[in-house]
Design a protein around this motif. Structure first.
Motif, short mmCIF file in Angstrom:
data_model
loop_
_atom_site.label_atom_id
_atom_site.label_comp_id
_atom_site.label_asym_id
_atom_site.label_seq_id
_atom_site.Cartn_x
_atom_site.Cartn_y
_atom_site.Cartn_z
N ASP A 63 0.82 -1.22 0.00
CA ASP A 63 0.00 0.00 0.00
C ASP A 63 0.85 1.26 0.00
N ALA A 64 2.08 1.15 -0.43
CA ALA A 64 2.99 2.30 -0.43
C ALA A 64 2.42 3.43 -1.29
N PRO A 65 2.67 4.68 -0.92
CA PRO A 65 2.17 5.82 -1.72
C PRO A 65 2.81 5.84 -3.09
N ASP A 66 2.19 6.57 -3.99
CA ASP A 66 2.65 6.63 -5.39
C ASP A 66 4.10 7.13 -5.49
N ALA A 67 4.45 8.11 -4.67
CA ALA A 67 5.81 8.66 -4.74
C ALA A 67 6.85 7.58 -4.45
N ARG B 198 4.58 16.27 -13.33
CA ARG B 198 3.80 15.12 -12.90
C ARG B 198 3.88 15.04 -11.38
N GLU B 199 2.74 14.81 -10.74
CA GLU B 199 2.61 14.91 -9.29
C GLU B 199 2.26 13.55 -8.71
N TYR B 200 2.98 13.16 -7.62
CA TYR B 200 2.77 11.86 -6.99
C TYR B 200 2.61 12.05 -5.48
N ASN B 201 1.65 11.36 -4.90
CA ASN B 201 1.35 11.52 -3.48
C ASN B 201 2.40 10.87 -2.59
N PHE B 202 2.77 11.57 -1.52
CA PHE B 202 3.56 10.97 -0.44
C PHE B 202 2.65 10.22 0.53
N ASP B 203 1.39 10.62 0.58
CA ASP B 203 0.39 10.00 1.45
C ASP B 203 -0.90 9.88 0.65
N ASN B 204 -1.31 8.65 0.37
CA ASN B 204 -2.49 8.44 -0.47
C ASN B 204 -3.80 8.79 0.23
N HIS B 205 -3.72 9.09 1.54
CA HIS B 205 -4.94 9.31 2.30
C HIS B 205 -5.05 10.71 2.89
N ASP B 206 -4.02 11.52 2.76
CA ASP B 206 -4.04 12.87 3.34
C ASP B 206 -3.60 13.87 2.28
N GLU B 207 -4.54 14.65 1.80
CA GLU B 207 -4.24 15.60 0.73
C GLU B 207 -3.48 16.83 1.24
#
Length: 585
Positions: free
Chosen positions: A91-95, A173-182
């Protein structure tokens, strides 16, 4: 531990590879004058508070050739653990997925000795720095679309959905460090001016973060500002690898946001995240003046290579000292590390040089200086109150028994790998097959021996002659122990003492020459660690056994590197200085 060792080996491999950059000797920056142009550094502001990068591009393939010459497989070392990393993505973030993917591709580049599949130039030109408080990594590309295509393929491979936007004409291009906290900043990768740029997107408006990190060149870049040239000139750094952290600018910005770009950027970022008042207790005129005055004693931390040729590499780190009186005070406690402590053929040695007669006076002088200052900044007032509750003069009661000592050292002259492997079953054989020295340098070593006799009566009865035969003492370790006098050195010989005294010379000097030293025969020491891991693995089970066996394999690979590592810690008129070197055999 394994990952740390891998990082160390990677650093050694890459550093050693510079040897090939100029056909065996780095002489590109004669007189430590840096080039005046660099495409990447045109984007690095002169007032950056952090910088790590190259002024002169390095040939990637030739860099790797040196590591091969040293005796180990760089791709195998760096690739150790990559499968575990990929398996743990879950479940690692996209980044994280993108960064692991890029690293995996980089390992392929290491194997092929070409950066073509990454789209980077083979003459590596890169820098990591800050714009205000924002981190940026920038690398020059090879002019093709390879890097852009690589990002797209990694996104598909790892099921990543990048957000694609444009700022000031630059697509990113933008990638999340946290997929659950914007609210958490995101990682941004862009291509601009034939350079790959990695940075973060924050809650700031684009004009204050992405625009300045991705597309804008500063009014004055770091080469034009002269900071790197000054560091190279002052410290003898070669220009292909320089590190810098501006301590004074950081503290000035923290305590007065309007003082510099770092402070303004940090304040803007805090306000954007609703934390604009988080540091108001230190953002006062008094705190700014007092903190910057203290930090002004140690304004900048820097590091870089000072030498690199076919058989030697030297690296230097300096915490610059700007207060001559303070440096002189601290320098008083420097001691003498005897030449008997370290020799190139020893397995390992460690020395400490402290003038015990000056230690307490030095600490007391610094303590009095800090406690007499008229601080009004609350955190400093609190620190001062704590200092006043502890008087360093109490140390004098404990240091009295060490009067006259100028330095001590411990040396492993020789140690048998097979005895080490059987240490659990036969510790007596381990000690008997080893050769070790403890060296104590003192102004009057005979008097010191008598003082030690208060705690070990057998020592008081010894009648040592300078240059005489070593005398046996009880060690309590099941192996021979002897003590000898050689000038200002009291030397204890342990283990197999036959012929060991032949390594020891008379020391007639007490000259202050440093605070700490370390020497290691890399091949011998890694061989010992390999045997230690093998011995431990034999008595372990399950995952612990597997981990120990992996570490054994790692040390087995590392012991192919044949050379001597030396390091020293000192305080001189430059500041606090750490010198490290590698000398190939």
């Amino acid at each position: 531990m394994k990952k740390l060792l891998i990082i160390i080996v990677i650093a050694v491999a890459i550093a050693a590879g510079v040897y090939f950059f100029k056909g065996g000797k780095v002489d590109l920056l004669g007189g430590n004058s840096l080039p005046s142009e660099n495409a990447v550094l045109e984007y690095v502001p002169a007032d950056t508070v952090f910088f790590a990068g190259s002024v002169e591009p390095l040939d990637f393939a030739k860099t790797l050739e040196m590591s091969s010459k040293m005796g180990f497989d760089t791709s195998a070392m760096m690739g150790s653990g990559i499968n575990e990393l990929k398996a743990d993505l879950g479940d690692a973030p996209d980044a994280a997925r993108i960064m692991v993917g890029l690293y995996d591709k980089y390992l392929t580049a290491v194997k092929t000795k070409s950066l073509k599949e990454l789209g980077l130039r083979n003459e590596v030109n890169m820098a990591i720095y800050t714009v205000g408080v924002l981190p940026v990594a920038r690398m020059e590309l090879d002019g093709s679309d390879t890097f852009a295509n690589l990002l797209s393929s990694l996104e598909k491979e790892h099921s990543v959905n990048a957000k694609v936007n444009t700022v000031n004409g630059v697509e990113y291009r933008e990638y999340n460090f946290d997929n659950h906290d914007e609210q958490v900043p995101t990682m941004v990768i862009a291509i601009n001016d034939n350079q790959a740029v990695i940075t973060v997107n924050t809650a700031l408006e684009d004009a204050k973060d992405l625009q300045v990190t991705l597309s804008e060149k500063p009014a004055t870049n770091i080469l034009e500002g002269g900071a790197l040239n000054e560091l190279a000139s002052d410290n003898g750094y070669l220009g292909y690898s320089i590190f810098m952290m501006d301590n004074l600018a950081i503290v000035d910005g923290l305590t007065n946001p309007s003082a510099n770009a770092f402070g303004k950027s940090l304040q803007d970022l805090q306000v954007a995240y609703g934390a604009g008042n988080e540091m108001q207790d230190i953002q006062t005129p008094a705190c700014n003046a007092e903190f910057t005055a203290l930090t002004g004693n140690w304004p900048i931390l820097s590091a870089g290579y000072t030498k690199f040729d076919s058989s030697n590499a030297s690296y230097k780190m300096v915490l610059k000292g700007a207060n001559a009186d303070l440096l002189d005070t601290l320098g008083q406690m420097r001691g003498h590390i005897s030449d008997n402590v370290s020799k190139d053929d020893y397995v390992m040695s460690f020395g400490i040089g402290l003038d015990m007669d000056q230690l307490v006076p030095t600490i007391t002088t610094v303590w009095e200086s800090l406690t007499k200052e008229d601080f009004t900044c609350p955190p400093l007032v609190e620190m001062q109150a704590g200092l006043r509750q502890s008087n360093p003069m109490m140390l004098g009661m404990m240091s009295g028994m060490f009067a006259g000592i100028k330095g001590v050292g411990f040396s492993i002259v020789d140690m048998k790998e097979d005895a080490l492997a059987n240490m659990d079953r036969n510790p007596m054989a381990f000690m008997q097959d080893s050769q070790m020295l403890i060296t104590v340098t003192a102004e009057k070593p005979q008097n010191l021996l008598k003082s030690m006799g208060m705690y070990a009566p057998e020592l008081a009865q010894l009648q040592l002659e300078d240059g005489g035969e070593p005398q046996s003492i009880q060690s309590g370790m099941g192996a021979d122990a002897k003590i000898a006098l050689r000038g200002n050195d009291l030397v204890m010989l342990m283990g197999n003492t036959d012929g060991l005294i032949d390594n020891v010379e008379s020391n007639g000097s007490l000259e202050k020459n440093g605070i700490m030293s370390f020497t290691m025969d890399f091949k011998k020491y890694m061989g010992l660690l390999e045997q230690m891991m093998a011995s431990a693995a034999d008595n372990s089970y399950g995952s612990e056994k597997e981990m120990l066996e992996q570490q054994k394999e790692l040390f087995s690979e590392m012991k192919n590197v044949d050379g001597v590592i030396k390091s020293s810690f000192d305080i001189n008129n430059e500041g606090v200085v750490i010198d490290s070197s590698f000398q190939a055999k």
